[in-house]
Enzyme design. Sequence first.
Site, mmCIF file in Angstrom:
data_model
loop_
_atom_site.group_PDB
_atom_site.id
_atom_site.type_symbol
_atom_site.label_atom_id
_atom_site.label_comp_id
_atom_site.label_asym_id
_atom_site.label_seq_id
_atom_site.Cartn_x
_atom_site.Cartn_y
_atom_site.Cartn_z
ATOM 1 N N CYS A 197 0.829 -1.211 0.000
ATOM 2 C CA CYS A 197 0.000 0.000 0.000
ATOM 3 C C CYS A 197 0.859 1.254 0.000
ATOM 4 O O CYS A 197 2.033 1.234 0.373
ATOM 5 C CB CYS A 197 -0.921 -0.015 1.223
ATOM 6 N N ASP A 200 -6.450 -3.391 11.353
ATOM 7 C CA ASP A 200 -5.283 -2.505 11.329
ATOM 8 C C ASP A 200 -5.071 -1.944 12.730
ATOM 9 O O ASP A 200 -5.945 -2.044 13.601
ATOM 10 C CB ASP A 200 -5.566 -1.364 10.336
#
Length: 211
Positions: free
Chosen positions: A13, A132
């Site tokens: 990412c 996360d």
Amino acid sequence: MGSSAVRTRVKICGITRTADARAAAEAGADAIGLVFYPPSPRYLSVERAVEIRDALPPFVQTVALFVNADGAQIAQVIGRVHPAMLQFHGDETPQFCGQFGVPYVKACRVRPGVDALAYLQPFAAAAAWLVDSFVPEYGGVGESFDWSLVPKERARPLILSGGLELGNVARAIRAVRPWGIDVSSGVESSKAIKDAGKMAAFIAEVRNADV
């Protein structure tokens, strides 16, 4: 699910350069993340995102990441960038996430006292759930969390993110057995700049953990 038969998918990412996108693909990444959250150091304009997308070889997906964006901004990104998937990290509702006609991933920022499963269950239409670290900056700061807080019960494929790097990713995979791994700062040489060697070593470590 037999662990020996499943290959953990890897998304890199926060790609900001075409060279990094190509290096991620060559290292074996399944997907790259393009960040459309203006406060992020990895934020991209639509024009830059299109350049990065066009630099990718076939069969590597693009994922567009948003945090509490408005529908018009998301629609513009979809119309110009044509991402394979959307990733929502803010306070978006299931109805909001599902309105764009593009498969989506919904993130839950995990911390003690937060029932991740209860938070994610309304997003039953998501392609995957992502867990996360809970940080004010919405990710990409290299902070991990207590993996024992990850829901054992999973109605959707689970993606693990948050503070993953070469030294802990194999341990994370064995502890959580996620469908996929999402890494950003753990494969960078400096903020928003990916390191080709780190990406290759990280993905090799994921493959080792799969065996």
